[in-house]
Write a protein that holds these residues in place. Structure first.
Motif, PDB file in Angstrom:
ATOM      1  N   TRP A  88       0.830  -1.208   0.000  1.00 19.47           N
ATOM      2  CA  TRP A  88       0.000   0.000   0.000  1.00 19.47           C
ATOM      3  C   TRP A  88       0.868   1.264   0.000  1.00 19.47           C
ATOM      4  O   TRP A  88       0.459   2.302  -0.531  1.00 19.47           O
ATOM      5  N   GLY A  89       2.035   1.163   0.583  1.00 15.25           N
ATOM      6  CA  GLY A  89       2.927   2.325   0.630  1.00 15.25           C
ATOM      7  C   GLY A  89       3.360   2.797  -0.745  1.00 15.25           C
ATOM      8  O   GLY A  89       3.683   3.968  -0.942  1.00 15.25           O
ATOM      9  N   ALA A  90       3.367   1.862  -1.706  1.00 15.09           N
ATOM     10  CA  ALA A  90       3.773   2.217  -3.070  1.00 15.09           C
ATOM     11  C   ALA A  90       2.884   3.325  -3.623  1.00 15.09           C
ATOM     12  O   ALA A  90       3.333   4.160  -4.402  1.00 15.09           O
ATOM     13  N   ARG A  91       1.613   3.324  -3.202  1.00 17.08           N
ATOM     14  CA  ARG A  91       0.666   4.289  -3.770  1.00 17.08           C
ATOM     15  C   ARG A  91       1.113   5.725  -3.545  1.00 17.08           C
ATOM     16  O   ARG A  91       1.349   6.471  -4.496  1.00 17.08           O
ATOM     17  N   VAL A  92       1.253   6.119  -2.269  1.00 17.17           N
ATOM     18  CA  VAL A  92       1.591   7.504  -1.963  1.00 17.17           C
ATOM     19  C   VAL A  92       2.989   7.850  -2.494  1.00 17.17           C
ATOM     20  O   VAL A  92       3.181   8.883  -3.133  1.00 17.17           O
ATOM     21  N   THR A  93       3.950   6.954  -2.252  1.00 10.64           N
ATOM     22  CA  THR A  93       5.319   7.275  -2.647  1.00 10.64           C
ATOM     23  C   THR A  93       5.435   7.485  -4.152  1.00 10.64           C
ATOM     24  O   THR A  93       6.025   8.468  -4.608  1.00 10.64           O
ATOM     25  N   LEU A  94       4.857   6.568  -4.940  1.00  7.00           N
ATOM     26  CA  LEU A  94       4.974   6.717  -6.391  1.00  7.00           C
ATOM     27  C   LEU A  94       4.182   7.924  -6.878  1.00  7.00           C
ATOM     28  O   LEU A  94       4.621   8.662  -7.763  1.00  7.00           O
ATOM     29  N   LEU A  95       3.016   8.144  -6.259  1.00  3.22           N
ATOM     30  CA  LEU A  95       2.211   9.309  -6.653  1.00  3.22           C
ATOM     31  C   LEU A  95       2.996  10.590  -6.414  1.00  3.22           C
ATOM     32  O   LEU A  95       3.067  11.471  -7.280  1.00  3.22           O
ATOM     33  N   VAL A  96       3.606  10.688  -5.241  1.00  3.28           N
ATOM     34  CA  VAL A  96       4.396  11.882  -4.931  1.00  3.28           C
ATOM     35  C   VAL A  96       5.570  11.998  -5.899  1.00  3.28           C
ATOM     36  O   VAL A  96       5.852  13.077  -6.422  1.00  3.28           O
ATOM     37  N   GLY A  97       6.226  10.887  -6.179  1.00  3.91           N
ATOM     38  CA  GLY A  97       7.365  10.909  -7.101  1.00  3.91           C
ATOM     39  C   GLY A  97       6.976  11.421  -8.473  1.00  3.91           C
ATOM     40  O   GLY A  97       7.556  12.387  -8.979  1.00  3.91           O
ATOM     41  N   PHE A  98       5.954  10.795  -9.068  1.00  3.42           N
ATOM     42  CA  PHE A  98       5.562  11.194 -10.428  1.00  3.42           C
ATOM     43  C   PHE A  98       4.901  12.572 -10.424  1.00  3.42           C
ATOM     44  O   PHE A  98       5.087  13.369 -11.350  1.00  3.42           O
ATOM     45  N   GLY A  99       4.127  12.856  -9.390  1.00  2.00           N
ATOM     46  CA  GLY A  99       3.480  14.171  -9.294  1.00  2.00           C
ATOM     47  C   GLY A  99       4.516  15.281  -9.223  1.00  2.00           C
ATOM     48  O   GLY A  99       4.417  16.295  -9.931  1.00  2.00           O
ATOM     49  N   THR A 100       5.515  15.077  -8.376  1.00  2.00           N
ATOM     50  CA  THR A 100       6.590  16.056  -8.259  1.00  2.00           C
ATOM     51  C   THR A 100       7.265  16.264  -9.604  1.00  2.00           C
ATOM     52  O   THR A 100       7.491  17.400 -10.038  1.00  2.00           O
ATOM     53  N   ALA A 101       7.567  15.146 -10.274  1.00  2.00           N
ATOM     54  CA  ALA A 101       8.274  15.237 -11.545  1.00  2.00           C
ATOM     55  C   ALA A 101       7.444  16.011 -12.560  1.00  2.00           C
ATOM     56  O   ALA A 101       7.961  16.882 -13.265  1.00  2.00           O
ATOM     57  N   ALA A 102       6.151  15.717 -12.630  1.00  2.00           N
ATOM     58  CA  ALA A 102       5.303  16.397 -13.610  1.00  2.00           C
ATOM     59  C   ALA A 102       5.281  17.894 -13.352  1.00  2.00           C
ATOM     60  O   ALA A 102       5.521  18.706 -14.257  1.00  2.00           O
ATOM     61  N   LEU A 103       5.041  18.267 -12.114  1.00  2.00           N
ATOM     62  CA  LEU A 103       4.943  19.688 -11.776  1.00  2.00           C
ATOM     63  C   LEU A 103       6.285  20.392 -11.978  1.00  2.00           C
ATOM     64  O   LEU A 103       6.359  21.469 -12.590  1.00  2.00           O
ATOM     65  N   ALA A 104       7.358  19.754 -11.495  1.00  2.00           N
ATOM     66  CA  ALA A 104       8.684  20.381 -11.597  1.00  2.00           C
ATOM     67  C   ALA A 104       9.077  20.554 -13.065  1.00  2.00           C
ATOM     68  O   ALA A 104       9.648  21.582 -13.444  1.00  2.00           O
ATOM     69  N   MET A 105       8.757  19.565 -13.911  1.00  2.00           N
ATOM     70  CA  MET A 105       9.158  19.672 -15.309  1.00  2.00           C
ATOM     71  C   MET A 105       8.331  20.712 -16.043  1.00  2.00           C
ATOM     72  O   MET A 105       8.808  21.352 -16.977  1.00  2.00           O
ATOM     73  N   VAL A 106       7.068  20.897 -15.629  1.00  2.00           N
ATOM     74  CA  VAL A 106       6.265  21.969 -16.226  1.00  2.00           C
ATOM     75  C   VAL A 106       6.917  23.319 -15.915  1.00  2.00           C
ATOM     76  O   VAL A 106       7.147  24.143 -16.809  1.00  2.00           O
ATOM     77  N   ILE A 107       7.265  23.519 -14.642  1.00  2.00           N
ATOM     78  CA  ILE A 107       7.921  24.775 -14.263  1.00  2.00           C
ATOM     79  C   ILE A 107       9.234  24.920 -15.029  1.00  2.00           C
ATOM     80  O   ILE A 107       9.524  25.964 -15.620  1.00  2.00           O
ATOM     81  N   ALA A 108      10.038  23.847 -15.022  1.00  2.00           N
ATOM     82  CA  ALA A 108      11.356  23.906 -15.654  1.00  2.00           C
ATOM     83  C   ALA A 108      11.231  24.229 -17.138  1.00  2.00           C
ATOM     84  O   ALA A 108      11.981  25.050 -17.675  1.00  2.00           O
ATOM     85  N   THR A 109      10.251  23.581 -17.808  1.00  2.00           N
ATOM     86  CA  THR A 109      10.108  23.795 -19.244  1.00  2.00           C
ATOM     87  C   THR A 109       9.663  25.224 -19.538  1.00  2.00           C
ATOM     88  O   THR A 109      10.216  25.892 -20.415  1.00  2.00           O
TER      89      THR A 109
END
Lengths: 325, 325
Positions: free
Chosen positions: A93-114
């Motif tokens: 169950w821990g995979a859910r939050v951790t992976l969500l945070v990982g991919f969510g962070t990446a998506a948001l950060a890359m939008v800002i970066a781009t």
């Protein structure tokens, strides 16, 4: 494929595949690269584990089982943690939050970066100066330290953690994207588009961005690694929402319950191993991505394939690859 | 010279940004420090008492810019306020003692990882694709993928709890009086061993990869072939011709790392209860000790800025191209 043929990649492809390859070259490099393929498989398994958590480990992961720190047994495959919770359920169950945070962070950060990178590189001048000043500020201020300080003021939760991680993690890629934009801007096809009267907006979206997909995907993977690692670290320090089940909070409760001192290594290993596995898998995928941005790497690998290891050691120069298109 | 002045300008801006962050963060986000401190006491306090506390914390009715001015003037007199959680120790004292430990841990592990990493990188690139090159760099990558604190926990468990080789927490034995005695130095070194090992393991791969990749490029240069043709010894070519020219990218990396040792060891310090800056920061956040938190953040950031500026100066010295800009 014949080993000796490696240096010239002339395998015939059917038409549709070739179109796909031109559209998504990064996907093909990942699939062809052995390490990247393994990485892709591992991360897929982890994502599936997160999606099908209720099927794989049915039941409430926070349920108290009456026994704390029991070693792995038939009842609890991975034992229980200091709070008497089933370790296997926690891991799945821990995979859910951790992976969500990982991919969510990446998506948001890359939008800002781009956005920052492309705008700075395309418009140059004062806009570039200001945006790069901000970017350099974020680069020099220590991310994890700022993150820890921020977490003291923010109301902890998945959303705020993603926000804080993206806030501290975008700057590096913004600089790379800016550099790429600067060089793409000087290319003839951009000049042609300017002459043809295209607007800046459409030049950015139709001429420049499509040429940076590899870079953005690579950055996305890199930022995911950062997001998973940093969010786990924050949770481990007890600075996120502690009622959530994530790999980081699992480790926090294990540490807080002195599991190690009691010899209960099984409270640490499953979640910690999953974090490492995810990071490693993504790193491997990025090794594959590196071969797109740096063709010398690809050429080197193919040369090694063709010459064999023994002979390769004698070769000093890095081969430059020729490819017929 | 102009290059250095420009850099100095940037560092001053960055320092001001850090100041503003430290000052405004607690004042802009919901819930000021007074409310946060008072929250556990509930409604047992009268309004007069709350106002008194707000005043004591410098959260009076004065306009923000006036508060900021007094904050800055106090700062330049070396006064960062008093820690709440370690009352009445001044924040500067806490920083001074913890800085000592962080520097000890950071510098020793940095030195070790730089030396080992460079040697491995040089050897790997020299016999590219050889046995050493196919084993050591990938293994270090694998280890580096693990989250720092997870490695730390592993080392703590095996070397500390199972084998009892090293003490598991703190920076020195409390029973031995500090001083330049053999017993005290021995105790400090024994406490240093595990955190240092973890720090080296975490950072080693970066040095290996930087040096190896840079070596691979340099080895393809004509002057290497020339050196071979002249019949110089392999050792001489390897170190005096190749490694010497390949080391420049590492210098940049060295700067980033020298800065990051101040704040980058938070997790390692936390696991081993090593009383450095990071350990104190996490404690301060946990205790909602805002002056200490702000002070530590400022100290870490200022340290990083200073180190970077020193490195810029060094850089103009070793790379003439920077001077001629």
């Amino acid at each position: 494929m014949d080993k000796r043929q490696g240096i010239r990649d002339t395998k015939p492809k059917n038409g549709r595949l070739r179109v796909l390859e031109q559209r998504f070259p990064w996907l093909f490099v990942i699939v062809r690269h052995r390490q990247a393929r393994v990485g892709l498989a591992i991360i897929s398994v982890l994502i599936l584990m997160a999606l099908f958590a209720p099927v794989i480990a049915p039941g409430d992961p926070t349920e108290y089982h009456g026994v704390t720190n029991t070693p792995p047994s038939k009842e609890h495959i991975l034992g229980t943690d200091p709070l008497g919770r089933d370790e296997f359920r926690l891991m799945v169950w821990g995979a859910r939050v951790t992976l969500l945070v990982g991919f969510g962070t990446a998506a948001l950060a890359m939008v800002i970066a781009t956005v920052v990178g492309v705008v700075a590189g395309y418009f140059r001048g004062i806009v570039d100066d200001i945006l790069m000043l901000i970017t350099n500020l974020f680069l020099i201020i220590p991310g994890l330290v700022l993150l820890i300080v921020l977490s003291a003021y923010l109301h902890p939760g998945t959303g705020t953690v993603i926000l804080a991680l993206a806030f501290t993690g975008w700057a590096f890629h913004a600089r790379i994207i800016r550099a790429m934009t600067l060089s793409l801007r000087e290319k003839d096809f951009v000049a042609a588009a300017v002459v043809a009267g295209e607007s800046s907006f459409s030049i950015i979206f139709r001429q420049i961005l499509p040429n940076m997909v590899n870079l953005i995907v690579g950055g996305f993977i890199g930022t995911t690694i950062y997001g998973i690692g940093a969010s786990t670290a924050l949770a481990f320090l007890g600075l996120t929402k502690m009622t959530e089940i994530s790999w980081g909070t699992n480790l926090f409760y294990a540490q807080n319950g002195n599991a190690l001192l009691l010899g209960a290594w099984w409270a640490f290993v499953p979640s910690g191993f999953c974090v490492a596995l995810a990071a490693l898998a993504l790193t491997w995928i990025n090794f594959g991505m590196d071969e797109i941005t740096n063709p010398r790497l690809r050429a080197e690998r193919e040369l090694r394939k063709a010459l064999g290891r023994k002979f390769m050691q004698r070769v000093r120069a890095t081969p430059v690859r020729f490819r017929e298109r | 010279m102009r290059f250095l002045l420009r850099r100095l300008q940037f560092y001053i801006v960055a320092f001001i940004a850090a100041l503003v962050t430290v000052f405004y963060l607690p004042r802009l986000l919901p819930g000021d420090p007074a409310t946060a401190i008072l929250a556990p006491m509930g409604s047992r306090l009268t309004q007069a008492q709350i106002d008194a506390l707000r005043k004591a914390l410098g959260l009076g009715e004065e306009p923000l810019w006036k508060q900021f001015a007094s904050f800055v003037s106090h700062l330049f007199r070396g006064d960062l306020g008093v820690s709440y959680s370690q009352f009445p120790t001044p924040v500067t004292d806490v920083i001074a003692t913890s800085l000592k430990w962080t520097l000890l841990l950071g510098l020793t592990s940095l030195l070790l990882s730089v030396v080992i990493g460079h040697l491995v990188g040089i050897m790997g690139a020299w016999r590219r694709g050889g046995l050493f090159d196919t084993i050591v760099p990938p293994v270090s990558n694998f280890i580096g993928a693990f989250p720092a604190f997870f490695l730390a926990l592993g080392v703590l468990y095996f070397l500390g709890l199972k084998l009892h080789w090293f003490p598991i927490s703190h920076a020195a034995d409390h029973s031995i009086p500090p001083g330049f005695t053999l017993a005290y130095i021995g105790s400090v070194l024994r406490h240093l061993a595990m955190p240092m090992l973890v720090s080296v393991l975490v950072n080693l791969q970066i040095w290996i990869m930087t040096m190896r990749n840079s070596m691979v490029v340099v080895l393809a240069e004509d002057y290497i072939t020339m050196a071979e043709a002249k019949g110089l010894t392999q050792r001489r070519i390897m170190f005096n011709y190749a490694a010497r020219n390949a080391i420049l990218p590492s210098v940049t990396g060295f700067g980033i790392f020298l800065g990051s040792i101040l704040g980058g060891q938070v997790l390692i310090e936390q696991v081993f209860s090593y009383p450095g800056l990071g350990f104190q920061l996490v404690r301060a956040v946990g205790a909602r000790d805002y002056p200490l938190m702000g002070g530590l953040f400022l100290a870490i950031t200022t340290g990083i800025l200073l180190v970077n500026f020193l490195l810029d100066i060094l850089y103009t010295y070793i790379d003439p191209r920077v001077r001629r800009q």
